[in-house]
Design a protein around this motif. Structure first.
Motif, mmCIF file in Angstrom:
data_model
loop_
_atom_site.group_PDB
_atom_site.id
_atom_site.type_symbol
_atom_site.label_atom_id
_atom_site.label_comp_id
_atom_site.label_asym_id
_atom_site.label_seq_id
_atom_site.Cartn_x
_atom_site.Cartn_y
_atom_site.Cartn_z
ATOM 1 N N VAL A 74 -20.565 -16.172 20.562
ATOM 2 C CA VAL A 74 -19.892 -15.446 21.634
ATOM 3 C C VAL A 74 -18.964 -14.381 21.073
ATOM 4 C CG1 VAL A 74 -18.324 -15.672 23.602
ATOM 5 C CG2 VAL A 74 -20.055 -17.428 23.177
ATOM 6 N N THR B 275 -25.228 -18.860 33.031
ATOM 7 C CA THR B 275 -25.384 -17.724 32.130
ATOM 8 C C THR B 275 -24.270 -16.733 32.453
ATOM 9 O OG1 THR B 275 -26.785 -16.436 33.623
ATOM 10 C CG2 THR B 275 -27.879 -18.057 32.176
ATOM 11 N N PRO B 276 -23.974 -15.818 31.537
ATOM 12 C CA PRO B 276 -22.949 -14.807 31.854
ATOM 13 C C PRO B 276 -23.261 -14.035 33.135
ATOM 14 C CG PRO B 276 -23.416 -14.797 29.506
ATOM 15 C CD PRO B 276 -24.421 -15.724 30.134
#
Length: 449
Positions: free
Chosen positions: A364, A189-190
């Motif tokens: 994104v 995940t980010p």
């Protein structure tokens, strides 16, 4: 089968596995398993001419599938005929469909599976001896495959098994080599990507993302039963056994493994000062660093200081567990302990993998644009100590705890309720005011959870 040692493959050597993965990936990339060839060859006027002029195949291999007999259940469907000989030779006037046709099927009778194959061939092209030699070689190949996959460690994932990341076979083989119990590979995940960056940048000695919680338990406790509950808990959440590493091109990935969980039990009941022993164990466990690439990134330590005094120490890296999830995890652990590690005692848990799959569908570019608008006009980070050398050796982390009185806390809660705010929003606002006063700027950025 380019670059595959055929002799080694036919004798069950390492090349056998290479051949299996190669053919598997070739079949996976064939559109619709090749069923579109017929319409393109015979029905589509634009492609029929092109395909007609290509060399025609001489061999047909048709695997009919697996047939169980007797049938199980009211909707078993078609079943093989067992009292009629269907292996008779075709009429001599019937032209051969190909130079060699192999029709294979697996028939299961009363639990015993048997692979059978019928070989039809053009008698004017091949002799019976030729077909016998080919059939014998095919049997040798099947035997080599069976021997290979029955060995410990045989059978690995291939790129088509991974739908959340894109890796080629050499990259996947490299991960298999370092993580023999690999079961899946996921993206980060980010937030995890940011945590991994900071953890690797600072090194284990200054990793600020090691979290520890001590749960005090009063009353009788069975350590073995608790250990079994921990094992069942980690079985429910395979993401807790993930390793965080990079592929050869630098892409961060999390590798899901079935590595053994970290458990320790210290009984210091008879120690001279059990409380001090507990403190030393907790401090040492907190100081023991995690290597993100070496799972597990969560440790369970039980310290018994008296017949009815126990302390469960949960130490983990923030990469695999956050503050919101910890109470949920402990609740599941206690439920599993109560039910003797019976996994059916808890409702099925939504897999963390599903969240990663959903995250992969997000736009994104839209997220980047949204953050760009939110940070528009911000020229630099908010630096509390702007004169520090960014290349200095990182200092050890120190802590200072500041506690408000109960009255002050109640007053803040009242303000929050009055203005339809959360206490978190008020805390963030207060910190932003402090930073603005200290730095002399009104463009304030800071991270929060």
């Amino acid at each position: 089968l380019t670059d595959i040692d055929l002799h080694n493959a036919l004798t069950g050597g390492p090349a056998t596995g290479h051949a299996l993965t190669t053919i598997k990936e070739q079949l996976h990339t064939t559109p619709d398993h090749g069923t579109g060839y017929g319409p393109l060859r015979y029905l589509n006027p634009h492609t029929a001419t092109q395909l007609r002029n290509l060399p025609q195949p001489q061999i047909t291999l048709n695997y009919l599938g697996r047939f169980d007999y007797p049938p199980s259940g009211p909707e078993a469907g078609w079943t093989p005929v067992t009292d009629v000989d269907l292996g008779r030779r075709p009429d001599s006037d019937l032209a051969a469909a190909a130079v060699l046709t192999i029709d294979a099927a697996t028939v299961v009778t009363e639990g015993a599976a048997r692979l059978t194959a019928t070989w039809s061939y053009a008698a004017g092209v091949l002799s019976a001896t030729d077909v016998d030699d080919i059939a014998e070689l095919w049997t040798e190949a099947l035997t080599a495959l069976a021997d290979h996959i029955s060995r410990p460690g045989a059978g690995r994932l291939t790129p088509s098994d991974l739908d959340l990341v894109h890796l080629d076979q050499p990259a996947l083989d490299a991960l298999h080599h370092h993580y023999p119990t690999l079961t899946d590979v996921w993206p980060l995940t980010p937030l995890q990507a940011g945590l991994l960056f900071h953890a690797e940048l600072g090194g284990p000695a200054t990793d600020a993302y090691v979290v520890q919680l001590v749960l005090d338990i009063s009353g009788p406790l069975d350590p073995d039963r608790l250990r079994d509950a921990v094992a069942a808990l980690l079985g429910r959440h395979p993401n807790l056994g993930a390793a965080f590493t990079h592929t050869a091109d630098g892409t961060p990935v999390q590798v899901v493994t079935t590595t053994a969980f970290a458990w320790a039990h210290h009984d210091v009941t008879t120690a001279y000062r059990p409380a001090e022993e507990l403190g030393d164990i907790v401090t040492a466990d907190r100081a023991a660093p995690f290597d993100p690439a070496e799972p597990p990134l969560v440790r369970f330590t039980l310290v018994t200081t008296g017949p009815d005094d126990h302390h469960l120490v949960l130490t983990n890296h923030h990469l695999v567990l956050d503050g919101w999830s910890t109470p949920l995890l402990l609740h599941e652990l206690l439920e599993l302990y109560e039910h003797h590690a019976d996994p059916d005692a808890l409702a099925p848990v939504p897999p963390y993998r599903d969240f990663l799959e959903w995250l992969g569908t997000r736009d994104v570019s839209a997220s980047v644009a949204a953050w760009g608008r939110a940070l528009e006009g911000v020229e630099d980070a908010t630096r509390l100590a702007p004169g520090l050398d960014p290349h200095r050796v990182a200092d050890l982390c120190a802590e200072r705890v500041v506690a408000l009185t109960a009255a002050e806390t109640d007053a803040l809660r009242t303000v929050a309720r009055t203005h339809d705010l959360t206490l978190h929003t008020i805390i963030d606002t207060a910190w932003a005011l402090v930073l603005a006063t200290h730095t002399g700027t009104t463009d304030i950025t800071f991270g929060t959870t």
